[in-house]
Structure formats: structure tokens, C-alpha cells
Design a protein around this motif. Structure first.
Motif, mmCIF file in Angstrom:
data_model
loop_
_atom_site.group_PDB
_atom_site.id
_atom_site.type_symbol
_atom_site.label_atom_id
_atom_site.label_comp_id
_atom_site.label_asym_id
_atom_site.label_seq_id
_atom_site.Cartn_x
_atom_site.Cartn_y
_atom_site.Cartn_z
ATOM 1 N N GLY A 166 8.349 -12.286 -3.549
ATOM 2 C CA GLY A 166 7.390 -13.136 -4.249
ATOM 3 C C GLY A 166 6.190 -13.467 -3.389
ATOM 4 O O GLY A 166 5.034 -13.377 -3.841
ATOM 5 N N LEU A 167 6.425 -13.839 -2.129
ATOM 6 C CA LEU A 167 5.314 -14.179 -1.241
ATOM 7 C C LEU A 167 4.507 -12.941 -0.865
ATOM 8 O O LEU A 167 3.282 -13.014 -0.689
ATOM 9 C CB LEU A 167 5.846 -14.867 0.016
ATOM 10 N N TRP A 168 5.184 -11.800 -0.746
ATOM 11 C CA TRP A 168 4.472 -10.546 -0.445
ATOM 12 C C TRP A 168 3.507 -10.195 -1.572
ATOM 13 O O TRP A 168 2.346 -9.838 -1.329
ATOM 14 C CB TRP A 168 5.505 -9.438 -0.241
ATOM 15 N N LEU A 169 3.976 -10.295 -2.798
ATOM 16 C CA LEU A 169 3.105 -10.013 -3.946
ATOM 17 C C LEU A 169 1.934 -10.972 -3.994
ATOM 18 O O LEU A 169 0.773 -10.567 -4.124
ATOM 19 C CB LEU A 169 3.914 -10.106 -5.241
ATOM 20 N N GLU A 170 2.219 -12.264 -3.904
ATOM 21 C CA GLU A 170 1.169 -13.277 -3.996
ATOM 22 C C GLU A 170 0.169 -13.153 -2.856
ATOM 23 O O GLU A 170 -1.040 -13.204 -3.062
ATOM 24 C CB GLU A 170 1.799 -14.678 -3.998
ATOM 25 N N GLY A 171 0.686 -12.998 -1.650
ATOM 26 C CA GLY A 171 -0.200 -12.936 -0.492
ATOM 27 C C GLY A 171 -1.056 -11.694 -0.445
ATOM 28 O O GLY A 171 -2.205 -11.731 0.000
ATOM 29 N N SER A 172 -0.519 -10.582 -0.915
ATOM 30 C CA SER A 172 -1.264 -9.323 -0.877
ATOM 31 C C SER A 172 -2.398 -9.292 -1.884
ATOM 32 O O SER A 172 -3.383 -8.572 -1.692
ATOM 33 C CB SER A 172 -0.319 -8.146 -1.129
ATOM 34 N N LEU A 173 -2.283 -10.042 -2.959
ATOM 35 C CA LEU A 173 -3.296 -9.996 -4.019
ATOM 36 C C LEU A 173 -4.601 -10.683 -3.621
ATOM 37 O O LEU A 173 -5.630 -10.454 -4.236
ATOM 38 C CB LEU A 173 -2.734 -10.627 -5.301
ATOM 39 N N GLY A 174 -4.552 -11.532 -2.604
ATOM 40 C CA GLY A 174 -5.771 -12.120 -2.071
ATOM 41 C C GLY A 174 -6.554 -12.938 -3.068
ATOM 42 O O GLY A 174 -7.771 -12.768 -3.202
#
Length: 215
Positions: free
Chosen positions: A173-181
Motif C-alpha cells: 500500500g505504501l509503495w503504491l501511494e509513495g510511487s505515485l507522487g
């Protein structure tokens, strides 16, 4: 620590270069635009050489999906293996590596989204997804077990697997959110957020994991 598909990535440098070129073309042009000719040009080889390694474009694209997921897991596993001080440090480094560059990037998420859309319709992609997920969980389980043992927490296989599933969901979840910028917060906060949450999930004392971010 279990290392299987991501360990095999180093067996053939030329094949891996073709897979990297495939991922580059998919990121830039999508499935439709990533032709064999375009990939060959990007890799600086002939289309005939590609046929030496892969029977078809579909075969090559599927292999590039496994290559991507194996590389993401491998980078995080390498970060954990480089942390030899304590089991807590190894787990902290693994979690943090998933939420920092180069794993944390809009390119990686975009590629993942491209592949994930084919899982329901293509058994090959479904199997790659299943295997990469299994390997990620196995690495997490192997890292969680000694941490629980060191803190006199139950560390039976079912407990370790359940906690690995929970941590995987947190990381994903954090990987998806953080990568989207999206700019709502500084992505540099993500490792601390993840490790604080992991301490809660594992019922560890405060700073058991987070203190290793500064070392």
C-alpha cells in the motif's frame, strides 16, 4: 533466506539486458507499442538474437514481468543481507528498501499495473504473480521469525506467515501511494511510517525497528 527467481537474474547478462530493454519499451510505449523491433533497437541487438532467447514477444514480455518482480524483491533482500548486526536491523532494512529508490518509483508502479491487468486473462501472468508473491512472503517470514524469537513472541510458521501477509499489505500500500507522487506528503517519511506500523503489527517495543533507519 530463500532466494530463487531473483537469484537467477544474474545467470545470463545478455538475456537480462533484453528484459531490461523490454521493460523500458513497455514503460515508454505500452504493450501495443513495445514491438520486437523496437525492443531490439533499444537493446542494440538484432531481432534474430531475441528469437534465440525467446520464442515470441509474449514469451519475452512475460519473462520481463518475472524479471521486474524478482529484481524488486532481490534489491530488498540484498539490503537485508547487508545488515548483519541484528535480526531487527535486517527486517528494518528490508522494509525500508521497498519504500525508497530505486524500488520506489512511478516507473515500477506503472509497469506493475501494466502486467497486473493481464493476470485474470492469462495463466502465465497469474503464475508469475503467484510465484513472486510467494517468494516475497517467504523472505518476510524468514526475517520475521528471528525477530519474534528474540523478543519471546510466538514464532510458529502460521504466526510468521500471518504477520508476513500483514506486512506485505502494508508495504504494498505504501509503495503504491509513495510511487505515485501525488505531493500530499514527503515520500521520505514512508520508511519511518512503515517501520512504526510494523512494530505495532509485531507487538514490538517502540523504536525496535525505527532506530535502525539512522544506522
Amino acid at each position: 533466506m530463500t532466494r530463487r527467481s531473483y537469484q537467477r537474474l544474474g545467470e545470463d547478462v545478455r538475456r537480462n539486458a533484453l528484459l531490461d530493454a523490454t521493460l523500458d519499451c513497455l514503460a515508454e510505449d505500452g504493450m501495443g507499442g513495445a514491438s520486437v523491433r523496437r525492443i531490439a533497437e533499444r537493446a542494440g541487438v538484432s531481432a534474430g538474437l531475441i528469437r534465440h532467447y525467446f520464442q515470441s514477444k509474449d514469451d519475452m514480455v512475460g519473462a520481463s514481468y518475472a524479471h521486474l518482480m524478482g529484481r524488486l524483491t532481490g534489491r530488498a533482500a540484498d539490503a537485508a543481507q547487508g545488515a548483519s548486526d541484528t535480526p531487527e536491523q535486517a527486517l528494518a532494512r528490508f522494509i525500508a528498501a521497498n519504500l525508497t529508490r530505486p524500488n520506489l518509483s512511478v516507473r515500477n508502479v506503472s509497469l506493475w499495473a501494466t502486467f497486473i491487468g493481464h493476470i485474470r486473462d492469462d495463466v502465465r501472468y497469474a503464475e508469475i504473480h503467484r510465484e513472486s508473491y510467494r517468494e516475497f512472503l517467504q523472505v518476510l517470514e524468514a526475517l520475521i521469525h528471528p525477530v519474534l524469537t528474540a523478543h519471546d513472541r510466538p514464532a510458529d510458521p502460521a504466526t510468521c506467515q500471518g504477520l508476513a501477509i500483514a506486512l506485505n499489505g502494508l508495504i504494498d500500500g505504501l509503495w503504491l501511494e509513495g510511487s505515485l507522487g501525488h505531493g500530499l506528503y514527503d515520500a521520505a517519511r514512508l520508511p519511518t511510517i512503515a517501520l512504526t506500523a510494523a512494530e505495532g503489527l509485531l507487538r514490538l517495543p517502540d523504536t525496535t525497528l525505527t532506530r535502525h533507519l539512522t544506522r
